[in-house]
Every structure is written in C-alpha cells, then in structure tokens.
Design a protein around this motif. Structure first.
Motif, PDB file in Angstrom:
ATOM      1  N   HIS A  25      81.204 -14.289 -17.787  1.00  0.00           N
ATOM      2  CA  HIS A  25      81.286 -14.707 -16.376  1.00  0.00           C
ATOM      3  C   HIS A  25      80.989 -13.539 -15.443  1.00  0.00           C
ATOM      4  CE1 HIS A  25      84.113 -14.287 -12.931  1.00  0.00           C
ATOM      5  NE2 HIS A  25      83.894 -15.555 -12.670  1.00  0.00           N
ATOM      6  N   TYR A  26      80.353 -13.866 -14.302  1.00  0.00           N
ATOM      7  CA  TYR A  26      80.259 -12.923 -13.188  1.00  0.00           C
ATOM      8  C   TYR A  26      80.556 -13.705 -11.926  1.00  0.00           C
ATOM      9  CZ  TYR A  26      78.686  -9.101 -10.164  1.00  0.00           C
ATOM     10  OH  TYR A  26      78.645  -8.083  -9.229  1.00  0.00           O
ATOM     11  N   GLY A  27      81.538 -13.253 -11.164  1.00  0.00           N
ATOM     12  CA  GLY A  27      81.923 -13.969  -9.959  1.00  0.00           C
ATOM     13  C   GLY A  27      81.905 -13.091  -8.725  1.00  0.00           C
ATOM     14  N   ARG A  28      81.423 -13.650  -7.645  1.00  0.00           N
ATOM     15  CA  ARG A  28      81.522 -12.981  -6.354  1.00  0.00           C
ATOM     16  C   ARG A  28      82.944 -13.144  -5.824  1.00  0.00           C
ATOM     17  NH1 ARG A  28      78.952 -14.783  -0.484  1.00  0.00           N
ATOM     18  NH2 ARG A  28      79.401 -12.800   0.567  1.00  0.00           N
TER      19      ARG A  28
ATOM     20  N   ALA B 292      87.841 -15.970 -26.573  1.00  0.00           N
ATOM     21  CA  ALA B 292      87.856 -14.839 -25.648  1.00  0.00           C
ATOM     22  C   ALA B 292      87.038 -15.156 -24.407  1.00  0.00           C
ATOM     23  CB  ALA B 292      87.313 -13.588 -26.336  1.00  0.00           C
ATOM     24  N   ALA B 293      87.243 -14.347 -23.361  1.00  0.00           N
ATOM     25  CA  ALA B 293      86.459 -14.462 -22.136  1.00  0.00           C
ATOM     26  C   ALA B 293      86.265 -13.073 -21.544  1.00  0.00           C
ATOM     27  CB  ALA B 293      87.156 -15.364 -21.128  1.00  0.00           C
ATOM     28  N   ASP B 294      85.043 -12.799 -21.108  1.00  0.00           N
ATOM     29  CA  ASP B 294      84.731 -11.584 -20.358  1.00  0.00           C
ATOM     30  C   ASP B 294      84.476 -11.992 -18.910  1.00  0.00           C
ATOM     31  OD1 ASP B 294      84.734  -9.295 -22.183  1.00  0.00           O
ATOM     32  OD2 ASP B 294      83.123 -10.351 -23.225  1.00  0.00           O
ATOM     33  N   LEU B 295      85.326 -11.521 -18.018  1.00  0.00           N
ATOM     34  CA  LEU B 295      85.245 -11.892 -16.612  1.00  0.00           C
ATOM     35  C   LEU B 295      84.870 -10.659 -15.790  1.00  0.00           C
ATOM     36  CD1 LEU B 295      88.587 -13.923 -16.388  1.00  0.00           C
ATOM     37  CD2 LEU B 295      86.314 -14.784 -16.996  1.00  0.00           C
ATOM     38  N   ARG B 296      83.860 -10.801 -14.942  1.00  0.00           N
ATOM     39  CA  ARG B 296      83.404  -9.688 -14.090  1.00  0.00           C
ATOM     40  C   ARG B 296      83.442 -10.155 -12.639  1.00  0.00           C
ATOM     41  NH1 ARG B 296      80.341 -10.996 -18.230  1.00  0.00           N
ATOM     42  NH2 ARG B 296      80.027  -9.519 -19.956  1.00  0.00           N
ATOM     43  N   PHE B 297      83.912  -9.286 -11.752  1.00  0.00           N
ATOM     44  CA  PHE B 297      84.063  -9.655 -10.344  1.00  0.00           C
ATOM     45  C   PHE B 297      83.345  -8.632  -9.475  1.00  0.00           C
ATOM     46  CE2 PHE B 297      87.420 -11.610 -12.714  1.00  0.00           C
ATOM     47  CZ  PHE B 297      87.533 -12.873 -12.160  1.00  0.00           C
TER      48      PHE B 297
ATOM     49  N   GLY C 100      82.680 -16.799  -3.266  1.00  0.00           N
ATOM     50  CA  GLY C 100      83.264 -17.298  -4.510  1.00  0.00           C
ATOM     51  C   GLY C 100      82.239 -17.722  -5.540  1.00  0.00           C
ATOM     52  N   ALA C 101      80.951 -17.466  -5.306  1.00  0.00           N
ATOM     53  CA  ALA C 101      79.897 -17.863  -6.254  1.00  0.00           C
ATOM     54  C   ALA C 101      80.163 -17.285  -7.632  1.00  0.00           C
ATOM     55  CB  ALA C 101      78.535 -17.392  -5.745  1.00  0.00           C
ATOM     56  N   ASN C 102      79.714 -18.005  -8.653  1.00  0.00           N
ATOM     57  CA  ASN C 102      79.957 -17.517 -10.015  1.00  0.00           C
ATOM     58  C   ASN C 102      78.944 -18.072 -11.003  1.00  0.00           C
ATOM     59  OD1 ASN C 102      81.456 -20.090 -11.424  1.00  0.00           O
ATOM     60  ND2 ASN C 102      82.056 -19.879  -9.268  1.00  0.00           N
ATOM     61  N   LEU C 103      78.656 -17.251 -11.990  1.00  0.00           N
ATOM     62  CA  LEU C 103      77.854 -17.656 -13.146  1.00  0.00           C
ATOM     63  C   LEU C 103      78.775 -17.690 -14.351  1.00  0.00           C
ATOM     64  CD1 LEU C 103      75.145 -18.146 -14.679  1.00  0.00           C
ATOM     65  CD2 LEU C 103      75.027 -15.659 -14.966  1.00  0.00           C
ATOM     66  N   GLN C 104      78.764 -18.805 -15.051  1.00  0.00           N
ATOM     67  CA  GLN C 104      79.549 -18.938 -16.287  1.00  0.00           C
ATOM     68  C   GLN C 104      78.591 -19.269 -17.427  1.00  0.00           C
ATOM     69  OE1 GLN C 104      82.838 -21.734 -15.866  1.00  0.00           O
ATOM     70  NE2 GLN C 104      83.126 -21.153 -13.707  1.00  0.00           N
ATOM     71  N   ILE C 105      78.643 -18.462 -18.471  1.00  0.00           N
ATOM     72  CA  ILE C 105      77.871 -18.738 -19.685  1.00  0.00           C
ATOM     73  C   ILE C 105      78.874 -19.154 -20.747  1.00  0.00           C
ATOM     74  CG2 ILE C 105      76.157 -17.879 -21.317  1.00  0.00           C
ATOM     75  CD1 ILE C 105      75.517 -15.650 -19.327  1.00  0.00           C
ATOM     76  N   ILE C 106      78.807 -20.415 -21.140  1.00  0.00           N
ATOM     77  CA  ILE C 106      79.772 -20.984 -22.074  1.00  0.00           C
ATOM     78  C   ILE C 106      79.152 -21.009 -23.472  1.00  0.00           C
ATOM     79  CG2 ILE C 106      81.422 -22.832 -22.434  1.00  0.00           C
ATOM     80  CD1 ILE C 106      81.467 -21.612 -19.591  1.00  0.00           C
ATOM     81  N   PHE C 107      79.815 -20.397 -24.423  1.00  0.00           N
ATOM     82  CA  PHE C 107      79.340 -20.321 -25.801  1.00  0.00           C
ATOM     83  C   PHE C 107      80.063 -21.361 -26.664  1.00  0.00           C
ATOM     84  CE2 PHE C 107      78.014 -16.447 -23.961  1.00  0.00           C
ATOM     85  CZ  PHE C 107      77.046 -15.857 -24.759  1.00  0.00           C
ATOM     86  N   TYR C 108      79.267 -22.123 -27.423  1.00  0.00           N
ATOM     87  CA  TYR C 108      79.787 -23.161 -28.321  1.00  0.00           C
ATOM     88  C   TYR C 108      79.338 -22.851 -29.752  1.00  0.00           C
ATOM     89  CZ  TYR C 108      80.287 -26.013 -24.036  1.00  0.00           C
ATOM     90  OH  TYR C 108      80.618 -26.487 -22.806  1.00  0.00           O
ATOM     91  N   ARG C 109      80.121 -23.300 -30.714  1.00  0.00           N
ATOM     92  CA  ARG C 109      79.697 -23.158 -32.109  1.00  0.00           C
ATOM     93  C   ARG C 109      80.179 -24.362 -32.919  1.00  0.00           C
ATOM     94  NH1 ARG C 109      83.723 -18.148 -33.627  1.00  0.00           N
ATOM     95  NH2 ARG C 109      85.670 -19.286 -33.302  1.00  0.00           N
ATOM     96  N   ASP C 110      79.478 -24.579 -34.040  1.00  0.00           N
ATOM     97  CA  ASP C 110      79.898 -25.645 -34.950  1.00  0.00           C
ATOM     98  C   ASP C 110      80.466 -25.011 -36.212  1.00  0.00           C
ATOM     99  OD1 ASP C 110      77.707 -24.715 -36.345  1.00  0.00           O
ATOM    100  OD2 ASP C 110      76.534 -26.562 -36.156  1.00  0.00           O
ATOM    101  N   LYS C 111      80.760 -25.819 -37.202  1.00  0.00           N
ATOM    102  CA  LYS C 111      81.376 -25.308 -38.425  1.00  0.00           C
ATOM    103  C   LYS C 111      80.433 -24.418 -39.223  1.00  0.00           C
ATOM    104  CE  LYS C 111      84.678 -29.113 -38.885  1.00  0.00           C
ATOM    105  NZ  LYS C 111      85.146 -30.253 -39.731  1.00  0.00           N
ATOM    106  N   LYS C 112      79.136 -24.562 -38.994  1.00  0.00           N
ATOM    107  CA  LYS C 112      78.161 -23.702 -39.674  1.00  0.00           C
ATOM    108  C   LYS C 112      77.935 -22.391 -38.910  1.00  0.00           C
ATOM    109  CE  LYS C 112      75.623 -27.680 -41.534  1.00  0.00           C
ATOM    110  NZ  LYS C 112      74.304 -28.392 -41.565  1.00  0.00           N
ATOM    111  N   ASN C 113      78.689 -22.215 -37.843  1.00  0.00           N
ATOM    112  CA  ASN C 113      78.589 -21.039 -36.974  1.00  0.00           C
ATOM    113  C   ASN C 113      77.251 -20.966 -36.240  1.00  0.00           C
ATOM    114  OD1 ASN C 113      80.167 -18.941 -35.904  1.00  0.00           O
ATOM    115  ND2 ASN C 113      79.058 -17.409 -37.116  1.00  0.00           N
ATOM    116  N   ASP C 114      76.635 -22.115 -36.031  1.00  0.00           N
ATOM    117  CA  ASP C 114      75.452 -22.180 -35.179  1.00  0.00           C
ATOM    118  C   ASP C 114      75.935 -22.155 -33.734  1.00  0.00           C
ATOM    119  OD1 ASP C 114      72.619 -22.574 -34.682  1.00  0.00           O
ATOM    120  OD2 ASP C 114      73.210 -24.535 -33.909  1.00  0.00           O
TER     121      ASP C 114
END
Length: 413
Positions: free
Chosen positions: A56-59, A313-318, A359-373
C-alpha cells in the motif's frame, strides 16, 4: 425507425460526454478534493484464491492549508481595505467568513484535520473487512511514513484502527528520514525541471493568463479593484481557501463568490502544473514518473520478502500526493499515465482530483491458491484498476507477469 434509434443513441452519447466533462465545485479543488466515497462491490477472486498480503501507498488525509501565511496574507488585505471602507457588501461578508476560517486554522496549518483522521480510520476498516485473511491472528503490519507530521499522523490513525479491530496484530510504525529516499524522493533533475525557472513555465504562464480572469471577482469584493496589487494571486488565494473548506469541520463555503467557469479555469491551470510536474506529460519526457523508481523497487522487494515468508502481512506506506501520482504514472495504472502534448487538452487526458484526492491510496492485493500460484489485484482509491497487460481473470493478474512488467519500468529487467 432506424433513424430514430440512431438519433436517440446520439443524444445518449452527447449527454454522457457532457456529464463526464462537468465537475462539481469540490472537484475543481484539485488535490484538495476530499476523499470520495468508494465502491461497495468488488469483483470476486477466482475460485481457490484468497488474499494473504497487501502492499500500500497512501496520501495523508484531509488537512488545513500548508502555511499560516496562506490565510493571513489574504485577511490582511481585507482588513486593510475594511478600515478605509474599501470593501463591497459582499467583500465585508467574505471578510467575516475569512476570520472564522482563520480562527479554526490558527496553529493548525499543514496538519491533518478531524476529517482526515476519519478518512484513514475508515480506509483501514474497509481494508480489514474486505481482506480479513491478511489481518488474521498475529499478522505482521509494517508501516512506514514520510517525516511530515500529517503523514505520520495518518499512519497512526490507520494502524490504530487495525489494532482496534484485531489487538493481536503485530504492528511496527516508523517515520525516519532514511525512508524518505523512496517514500518521498525527487531527483535533482526533477527538482530543476519543476522549478519556476524551467523553460516550460513560459508557455504555462500564458496558459494561466488565459484561464485565470480575476476582474469580475475583484469588482464584486473591492470598491476599487485596482487597489489589489496582484489580482491573479488574490483570486488563486481565495480559490484555495474555498477548495479547502471541504476538508475542515466548518459550515462555511466560498463557492458563491465564484462563477463556475472561473473555478474550472483555475483548476485547469493547477491540473496542468500537477500533470507536467508529476505525471506522464510528454513535456517532462518521463523524468518525473522516474522519480518513483526507488518507491517501486521498494514495493517489489517488499513483495518478494512477503511471498517468501508466506505468512499474512501488510506493508503500509504513507506519503504525499506528488509521489503517489508519479508512482501511478510509472506503473502505467489505468487513467494515470495518459499522454497529451496540447496544454489546452491536459484536463481531458488527466485529472488530479481523480488520481490523488486527500487520502488517496494505492492497494496491491496479493492472492494465492493451494498450489502457491499468485494473483494480484490493484485498487486506486479502493476502485479496481487495470494495467496494460493481459489477464485471464478480469482485474486479477498473474504476479509473475506483473512483476516482470514493473521490473522493466524500474530499469532492472
């Protein structure tokens, strides 16, 4: 019948085009536009995938204007003219409003407002409820901020809300100067290009003269408009005070003193400057988006670490509007990297209020399945946005493809 249908379609298209070009008074406030309500519905993740990491990066959130002088210099002019009966009835009314604004802002310039506090608490709460798997049990939240107090306070309110929702979260908060090398970096070349002495400013000043027309406004406020040494500057100062009212807890407005086209004219000049100094305007030849390379590298490196660990986990940047705008342009996120060479059309290609409101923000959401794709989805101001790469799953992209694309944007691949 066919001609009737064609005519109806023409009217619909015309109406749509016009409606998209009409700004609300608040939107003409440019980067002072308060954070808009986000969508309530998102595209479900493909079957078998669940979120495990957020980058994440947020104003910072809504704030008062950045310096006391931005209030006091205007009030001083109104007070001086009031003493010699130099204000019109409207001017006297505006003076009273200005004093109420200053009473509220005194000692708070540059600071986050109560609305800004709520914005970050609410964004954090929605993030928590939208992606609960990321914040389960003792998940690690690494929060980093610009050394600016309003950014650090935004970080504090954001992470405080996460801790309220799950006290077991492990949260680290830091606002060290060492992080400024990526959270708020501008290259020496970028500083020079953005300066008032840059060659592109000559054409920009002509553009300002065409769009900032203070005559009517000055005559409505002052008995002798010629008494105002710099009417353009006075108009812009009042414009910014009017724009910032949406960010404070006052039941006051200054929009009544402007005509709509006057607001739009000033906004076009502000939007043009923000576009050239930060986004993908051909005038800067990619120089300003490249200032975000250290930030994008940090995003990629942090993602590698999170993926390797595999725990929630989450990495948050302001940080700030300019650095978020540059990042979005560098990443070529939908609507953020459009290129337009004609200054008269900058506002059609790119809009600052849409890209980076308070308050603008970019969120990059990471998803995975059981095969770790791993798949990723990108949210700009909590709206799903696209990248200029192919995807088999709508707004969900293969992380390997995205990573390769973004590494090329940093020049490391």
């Amino acid at each position: 019948m066919r001609q009737c249908i064609i005519f109806i379609l023409y009217l619909l298209c015309t109406f749509t085009a016009r409606s998209q070009s009409v700004l609300t008074p608040e939107q003409t406030g440019s980067i002072y536009y308060a954070y808009p309500a986000p969508p309530s519905v998102h595209t479900p993740a493909p079957a078998g995938y669940e979120p495990f990491y957020i980058s994440h990066y947020g104003r910072h959130g809504s704030r008062w204007m950045t310096a006391d002088e931005r209030y006091t210099e205007v009030i001083c002019v109104f007070d001086s003219l009031y003493q010699c009966s130099g204000l019109t009835p409207l001017g006297m009314d505006v003076r009273q409003r200005l004093h109420k604004v200053w009473e509220d802002a005194r000692g708070c310039s540059g600071s986050i407002t109560p609305l800004g506090e709520r914005q970050h608490r609410e964004i954090a709460e929605r993030m928590y409820h939208n992606f609960p798997q990321v914040f389960r049990e003792d998940a690690f939240v690494d929060a980093r901020s610009s050394t600016s107090l309003r950014c650090a306070m935004s970080m504090s309110y954001f992470t405080e809300r996460l801790k309220e929702l799950n006290p077991a979260l492990h949260v680290e908060r830091r606002a060290y100067y060492r992080y400024m090398d990526y959270i708020a970096y501008t290259s020496p070349e970028g500083e020079k290009f953005s300066s008032e002495k840059a060659s592109w400013r000559r054409g920009f000043r002509e553009f300002e003269k065409k769009n900032v027309r203070p005559g009517r406004l000055m005559a409505s406020l002052f008995v002798k408009p010629d008494a105002i040494a710099d009417p353009d500057a006075m108009m812009r100062s009042l414009y910014w005070i009017a724009a910032d009212m949406q960010n404070v807890e006052l039941d006051l407005s200054f929009y009544d003193i402007f005509e709509y086209e006057e607001l739009v004219g000033i906004w076009k000049t502000v939007n043009a400057r923000m576009y050239v100094c930060n986004a993908a305007a051909p005038l800067n030849s990619g120089l300003m988006p490249r200032c975000a390379v250290p930030l994008l590298r940090n995003i990629l490196e942090s993602a590698d670490v999170a993926i390797k660990k595999g725990t929630p986990a989450a990495d948050l940047r302001f940080g700030h509007d300019t650095h978020l705008i540059r990042l979005l342009a560098l990443m070529q996120i939908e609507g953020c990297s459009n290129q337009e060479a004609d200054m008269e059309k900058f506002h059609l290609a790119w809009q600052d209020y849409r890209v980076s409101p308070m308050g603008a923000n970019l969120q990059i959401i990471f998803y995975r399945d059981k095969k770790n794709d791993i798949l990723v989805k990108l949210l700009l101001n909590e709206n799903e946005v696209t990248l200029p790469i192919k995807s088999e799953f709508g707004p969900y992209y293969s992380w390997n493809v995205v990573k390769d694309f973004l590494e090329k944007r940093t020049g490391t691949n």
